[in-house]
Design a protein around this motif. Structure first.
Motif, PDB file in Angstrom:
ATOM      1  N   TYR A 218      20.011 -34.202 -34.284  1.00  7.77           N
ATOM      2  CA  TYR A 218      19.057 -35.259 -33.970  1.00  7.77           C
ATOM      3  C   TYR A 218      19.104 -35.680 -32.503  1.00  7.77           C
ATOM      4  CZ  TYR A 218      16.626 -39.757 -34.172  1.00  7.77           C
ATOM      5  OH  TYR A 218      15.765 -40.797 -33.948  1.00  7.77           O
ATOM      6  N   ALA A 219      20.290 -35.802 -31.932  1.00  7.80           N
ATOM      7  CA  ALA A 219      20.395 -36.283 -30.548  1.00  7.80           C
ATOM      8  C   ALA A 219      19.632 -35.388 -29.589  1.00  7.80           C
ATOM      9  CB  ALA A 219      21.871 -36.376 -30.136  1.00  7.80           C
ATOM     10  N   GLY A 220      19.642 -34.081 -29.852  1.00  2.00           N
ATOM     11  CA  GLY A 220      18.978 -33.155 -28.943  1.00  2.00           C
ATOM     12  C   GLY A 220      17.540 -32.862 -29.281  1.00  2.00           C
ATOM     13  N   LEU A 221      17.140 -33.124 -30.517  1.00  2.00           N
ATOM     14  CA  LEU A 221      15.816 -32.692 -30.956  1.00  2.00           C
ATOM     15  C   LEU A 221      14.869 -33.822 -31.356  1.00  2.00           C
ATOM     16  CD1 LEU A 221      16.661 -29.564 -33.170  1.00  2.00           C
ATOM     17  CD2 LEU A 221      15.713 -29.592 -30.859  1.00  2.00           C
ATOM     18  N   HIS A 222      15.326 -35.070 -31.324  1.00  2.00           N
ATOM     19  CA  HIS A 222      14.485 -36.128 -31.899  1.00  2.00           C
ATOM     20  C   HIS A 222      13.182 -36.335 -31.148  1.00  2.00           C
ATOM     21  CE1 HIS A 222      16.667 -38.425 -28.795  1.00  2.00           C
ATOM     22  NE2 HIS A 222      15.643 -39.253 -28.805  1.00  2.00           N
ATOM     23  N   ASP A 223      13.118 -35.903 -29.875  1.00  2.00           N
ATOM     24  CA  ASP A 223      11.872 -36.028 -29.118  1.00  2.00           C
ATOM     25  C   ASP A 223      11.050 -34.741 -29.111  1.00  2.00           C
ATOM     26  OD1 ASP A 223      11.426 -38.642 -28.172  1.00  2.00           O
ATOM     27  OD2 ASP A 223      13.018 -38.437 -26.688  1.00  2.00           O
ATOM     28  N   ASP A 224      11.565 -33.695 -29.723  1.00  2.00           N
ATOM     29  CA  ASP A 224      10.866 -32.404 -29.753  1.00  2.00           C
ATOM     30  C   ASP A 224       9.777 -32.467 -30.816  1.00  2.00           C
ATOM     31  OD1 ASP A 224      10.080 -29.724 -30.293  1.00  2.00           O
ATOM     32  OD2 ASP A 224      11.969 -28.975 -29.484  1.00  2.00           O
ATOM     33  N   GLY A 256      29.419 -37.861 -35.269  1.00  2.00           N
ATOM     34  CA  GLY A 256      28.850 -36.947 -34.297  1.00  2.00           C
ATOM     35  C   GLY A 256      27.756 -37.591 -33.471  1.00  2.00           C
ATOM     36  N   PRO A 257      27.328 -36.913 -32.399  1.00  2.00           N
ATOM     37  CA  PRO A 257      26.286 -37.477 -31.524  1.00  2.00           C
ATOM     38  C   PRO A 257      24.953 -37.671 -32.226  1.00  2.00           C
ATOM     39  CG  PRO A 257      26.782 -35.193 -30.928  1.00  2.00           C
ATOM     40  CD  PRO A 257      27.834 -35.621 -31.897  1.00  2.00           C
ATOM     41  N   GLY A 258      24.636 -36.815 -33.202  1.00  2.00           N
ATOM     42  CA  GLY A 258      23.391 -36.991 -33.936  1.00  2.00           C
ATOM     43  C   GLY A 258      23.391 -38.289 -34.724  1.00  2.00           C
ATOM     44  N   ALA A 259      24.513 -38.584 -35.369  1.00  2.00           N
ATOM     45  CA  ALA A 259      24.621 -39.821 -36.139  1.00  2.00           C
ATOM     46  C   ALA A 259      24.540 -41.041 -35.232  1.00  2.00           C
ATOM     47  CB  ALA A 259      25.927 -39.823 -36.929  1.00  2.00           C
ATOM     48  N   GLU A 260      25.188 -40.969 -34.092  1.00  2.00           N
ATOM     49  CA  GLU A 260      25.175 -42.095 -33.158  1.00  2.00           C
ATOM     50  C   GLU A 260      23.751 -42.383 -32.674  1.00  2.00           C
ATOM     51  OE1 GLU A 260      27.032 -43.225 -28.757  1.00  2.00           O
ATOM     52  OE2 GLU A 260      27.876 -41.566 -29.920  1.00  2.00           O
ATOM     53  N   ALA A 261      23.023 -41.330 -32.323  1.00  2.00           N
ATOM     54  CA  ALA A 261      21.646 -41.518 -31.859  1.00  2.00           C
ATOM     55  C   ALA A 261      20.750 -42.032 -32.978  1.00  2.00           C
ATOM     56  CB  ALA A 261      21.102 -40.195 -31.313  1.00  2.00           C
ATOM     57  N   PHE A 262      20.979 -41.547 -34.187  1.00  2.00           N
ATOM     58  CA  PHE A 262      20.159 -41.961 -35.332  1.00  2.00           C
ATOM     59  C   PHE A 262      20.413 -43.420 -35.691  1.00  2.00           C
ATOM     60  CE2 PHE A 262      19.735 -42.122 -40.075  1.00  2.00           C
ATOM     61  CZ  PHE A 262      18.355 -42.067 -40.110  1.00  2.00           C
ATOM     62  N   VAL A 263      21.677 -43.829 -35.731  1.00  2.00           N
ATOM     63  CA  VAL A 263      22.005 -45.218 -36.064  1.00  2.00           C
ATOM     64  C   VAL A 263      21.454 -46.165 -35.001  1.00  2.00           C
ATOM     65  CG1 VAL A 263      23.917 -46.851 -36.384  1.00  2.00           C
ATOM     66  CG2 VAL A 263      23.992 -44.605 -37.480  1.00  2.00           C
ATOM     67  N   ARG A 264      21.381 -45.689 -33.777  1.00  2.00           N
ATOM     68  CA  ARG A 264      20.780 -46.503 -32.711  1.00  2.00           C
ATOM     69  C   ARG A 264      19.332 -46.857 -33.052  1.00  2.00           C
ATOM     70  NH1 ARG A 264      21.736 -47.346 -27.130  1.00  2.00           N
ATOM     71  NH2 ARG A 264      19.842 -47.606 -25.898  1.00  2.00           N
ATOM     72  N   LEU A 393       2.134 -34.558 -18.702  1.00  2.00           N
ATOM     73  CA  LEU A 393       3.554 -34.364 -18.425  1.00  2.00           C
ATOM     74  C   LEU A 393       4.389 -34.534 -19.686  1.00  2.00           C
ATOM     75  CD1 LEU A 393       3.907 -36.228 -15.005  1.00  2.00           C
ATOM     76  CD2 LEU A 393       3.474 -33.799 -15.443  1.00  2.00           C
ATOM     77  N   GLN A 394       4.005 -35.480 -20.532  1.00  2.00           N
ATOM     78  CA  GLN A 394       4.717 -35.667 -21.801  1.00  2.00           C
ATOM     79  C   GLN A 394       4.579 -34.436 -22.685  1.00  2.00           C
ATOM     80  OE1 GLN A 394       6.352 -38.797 -23.261  1.00  2.00           O
ATOM     81  NE2 GLN A 394       6.681 -38.905 -21.059  1.00  2.00           N
ATOM     82  N   GLY A 395       3.398 -33.829 -22.681  1.00  2.00           N
ATOM     83  CA  GLY A 395       3.192 -32.619 -23.462  1.00  2.00           C
ATOM     84  C   GLY A 395       4.047 -31.471 -22.958  1.00  2.00           C
ATOM     85  N   ARG A 396       4.073 -31.285 -21.643  1.00  2.00           N
ATOM     86  CA  ARG A 396       4.883 -30.199 -21.086  1.00  2.00           C
ATOM     87  C   ARG A 396       6.363 -30.389 -21.398  1.00  2.00           C
ATOM     88  NH1 ARG A 396       2.377 -30.320 -15.012  1.00  2.00           N
ATOM     89  NH2 ARG A 396       0.367 -29.284 -15.414  1.00  2.00           N
ATOM     90  N   ARG A 397       6.799 -31.649 -21.430  1.00  2.00           N
ATOM     91  CA  ARG A 397       8.224 -31.910 -21.638  1.00  2.00           C
ATOM     92  C   ARG A 397       8.615 -31.839 -23.113  1.00  2.00           C
ATOM     93  NH1 ARG A 397      11.651 -37.200 -19.450  1.00  2.00           N
ATOM     94  NH2 ARG A 397      13.672 -36.550 -20.319  1.00  2.00           N
ATOM     95  N   TYR A 398       7.802 -32.414 -23.997  1.00  2.00           N
ATOM     96  CA  TYR A 398       8.212 -32.555 -25.391  1.00  2.00           C
ATOM     97  C   TYR A 398       7.503 -31.585 -26.340  1.00  2.00           C
ATOM     98  CZ  TYR A 398      10.395 -36.754 -23.587  1.00  2.00           C
ATOM     99  OH  TYR A 398      11.167 -37.618 -22.860  1.00  2.00           O
ATOM    100  N   ASP A 399       6.553 -30.831 -25.820  1.00  2.00           N
ATOM    101  CA  ASP A 399       5.906 -29.761 -26.588  1.00  2.00           C
ATOM    102  C   ASP A 399       5.653 -28.598 -25.642  1.00  2.00           C
ATOM    103  OD1 ASP A 399       4.643 -28.491 -28.780  1.00  2.00           O
ATOM    104  OD2 ASP A 399       2.675 -29.269 -28.179  1.00  2.00           O
ATOM    105  N   PRO A 400       6.714 -28.063 -25.028  1.00  2.00           N
ATOM    106  CA  PRO A 400       6.541 -27.107 -23.925  1.00  2.00           C
ATOM    107  C   PRO A 400       5.820 -25.827 -24.308  1.00  2.00           C
ATOM    108  CG  PRO A 400       8.836 -27.183 -24.655  1.00  2.00           C
ATOM    109  CD  PRO A 400       8.134 -28.332 -25.322  1.00  2.00           C
ATOM    110  N   ARG A 401       5.934 -25.394 -25.539  1.00  2.00           N
ATOM    111  CA  ARG A 401       5.227 -24.177 -25.972  1.00  2.00           C
ATOM    112  C   ARG A 401       3.847 -24.486 -26.549  1.00  2.00           C
ATOM    113  NH1 ARG A 401      10.290 -24.057 -27.757  1.00  2.00           N
ATOM    114  NH2 ARG A 401       9.615 -24.686 -29.831  1.00  2.00           N
ATOM    115  N   GLY A 402       3.562 -25.762 -26.749  1.00  2.00           N
ATOM    116  CA  GLY A 402       2.260 -26.158 -27.282  1.00  2.00           C
ATOM    117  C   GLY A 402       2.133 -26.002 -28.787  1.00  2.00           C
TER     118      GLY A 402
END
Length: 456
Positions: A218-224, A256-264, A393-402
């Motif tokens: 989750y920590a690495g993918l929640h904005d993907d 783990g980092p995923g849990a920490e980000a999720f609980v946040r 810019l948000q699209g390029r960053r969070y949906d880079p392949r479209g």
């Protein structure tokens, strides 16, 4: 035999339900009651998606009670009248319910307490049922609430919370208390075709599946956007089909980092609740006014309709709005981008967008919806109130392949890679033809308009 009424509101579950467990400990029988509140319908909050999701929750709650020897009693009308009538029919000595801190809930509680006292019955209100940390439990010195999330998060994280409660094994309900048939979503007009099923059973299934693996990333993918790597538990939390306290406990146990980000994210949910409990008017008034003179008139109205329909010409905005219409849910990054586009790029009153979201979101509630909209509009608690999210810019960053855009905007299915976020470029326009609209506004001009309006 003594009897109590347990009034279910936004806590439609059997696991980790303090009011139900307290009533069962103190009495031989209970009446689990849900009132289809006419005031909610009259106020316009009974949107089709939430009504359908609620029907699933009530059906599932009734089934869970029947497996334990009980049943759910459903009534319609004014909450105070219905609860008092059921208490009288059952000969109940007290009513148990969960605390809620919205302005309407406080008025409901006051009216109910007064009416029950007139019948010589008691109202028992249980806190920390819909939140991990209840509003008011932590507050800065000299203030009723935190207005800065970072400071709140530090206090919230250090707070000791109660242990989740198991579901009861048996529930005895008096036979002579009548009930309406629990509602069904079948035939409900205006329901999004991809709306998820509601209910505690489905919510707990999703929670368990989430904790078994996806949480770790989750920590690495929640904005993907294309990965769709969020829990999708928000509608179940909104209706209380799963307990925020139990979700936090189980995620922390996973670690783990995923849990920490999720609980946040659960902390953000509580942050907005404590803020709205202290400032109920923030549901419709600016928390911190910027003295905006929002656009109105025919041109602004046309822009709003294009935004609602997912026809702005900005693919990420359009994809997210179409996801909302189809599923009654939207990825959080999509919510940020679409809200920024309406309030800042189009410079339209945030309340217009908040109202549209409440008409469609299965998880739509006042604290999260209104205060997230204010955060994005710059009238809430954001420490950078004038930031504008560029949808390209948000699209390029969070949906880079479209991939996310192509999933929801089929007109662009033949455009590969990040070029999908700029369909107005001649090479791309030649491939898609006239099926997809041109941008309704140029981003540089919109940014200049916003900055001028804010005196920047």
């Amino acid at each position: 035999m003594t009897t109590a009424v347990v009034l279910f509101t936004a806590d439609l579950r059997l696991h980790d339900h303090p009011p139900l467990r307290a009533a069962l400990r103190a009495h031989e029988a209970v009446v689990p009651l849900f009132v289809r509140d006419e005031a909610v319908t009259a106020a316009g909050f009974a949107a089709p998606n939430r009504t359908a999701f609620l029907a699933d929750c009530l059906r599932d709650l009734d089934a869970g009670l029947r497996r334990r020897g009980g049943r759910l009693v459903v009534r319609s009308g004014r909450v105070t009248d219905a609860v008092c009538a059921v208490a009288a029919e059952a000969g109940a000595v007290e009513v148990h319910m969960a605390a809620d801190h919205s302005g309407y809930a406080q008025r409901r509680e006051d009216r109910l307490r007064t009416a029950l006292e007139a019948q010589r019955r008691a109202l028992r209100v249980h806190d920390a049922v819909g939140t991990v940390v209840p509003p008011g439990a932590v507050a800065p010195q000299g203030s009723s609430h935190y207005a800065v999330f970072g400071a709140y998060h530090r206090r919230w994280s250090a707070e000791r919370t109660r242990e989740p409660l198991a579901a009861p094994r048996a529930v005895t309900v008096p036979d002579d208390v009548r009930s309406e048939e629990p509602p069904t979503r079948r035939g409900e007009a205006g329901v999004s075709p991809g709306l998820a099923p509601g209910g505690e059973t489905e919510g707990r299934r999703r929670l368990t599946a989430w904790l078994r693996g996806p949480l770790d990333a989750y920590a690495g993918l929640h904005d993907d956007l294309a990965a769709d790597a969020t829990s999708r538990l928000s509608p179940y939390l909104h209706f209380g089909a799963v307990s925020a306290t139990e979700v936090a406990h189980r995620a922390r146990a996973r670690g783990g980092p995923g849990a920490e980000a999720f609980v946040r994210q659960l902390c953000w949910r509580d942050f907005h609740r404590q803020l709205l409990a202290a400032r109920p008017a923030a549901a419709h008034d600016d928390y911190r006014t910027r003295h905006d003179r929002w656009r109105s008139g025919p041109a602004a109205a046309a822009d709003v309709e294009a935004w609602k329909d997912g026809r702005t010409g900005y693919p990420l905005v359009d994809a997210a709005m179409r996801q909302l219409a189809h599923e009654g849910w939207m990825h959080n990054r999509g919510r940020l981008v679409t809200a920024s586009f309406l309030a800042k790029t189009l410079y339209v009153d945030w309340r217009v967008g908040a109202r549209h979201f409440l008409e469609l979101l299965a998880d739509g509630d006042l604290p999260n919806n209104q205060l997230n909209w204010q955060w994005v509009a710059g009238t809430g608690t954001d420490t950078r109130p004038n930031r504008v999210l560029n949808p390209v810019l948000q699209g390029r960053r969070y949906d880079p392949r479209g991939d996310y855009v192509r999933r929801w905007v089929p007109e662009l299915a033949g455009v590969g890679g990040p070029a999908v976020h700029e369909p107005w470029r001649p090479a791309v326009r030649d491939r898609i033809g006239d099926g997809y609209p041109p941008p309704i506004v140029a981003l540089p001009e919109a940014l200049a308009r916003f900055r001028a309006a804010r005196g920047l």
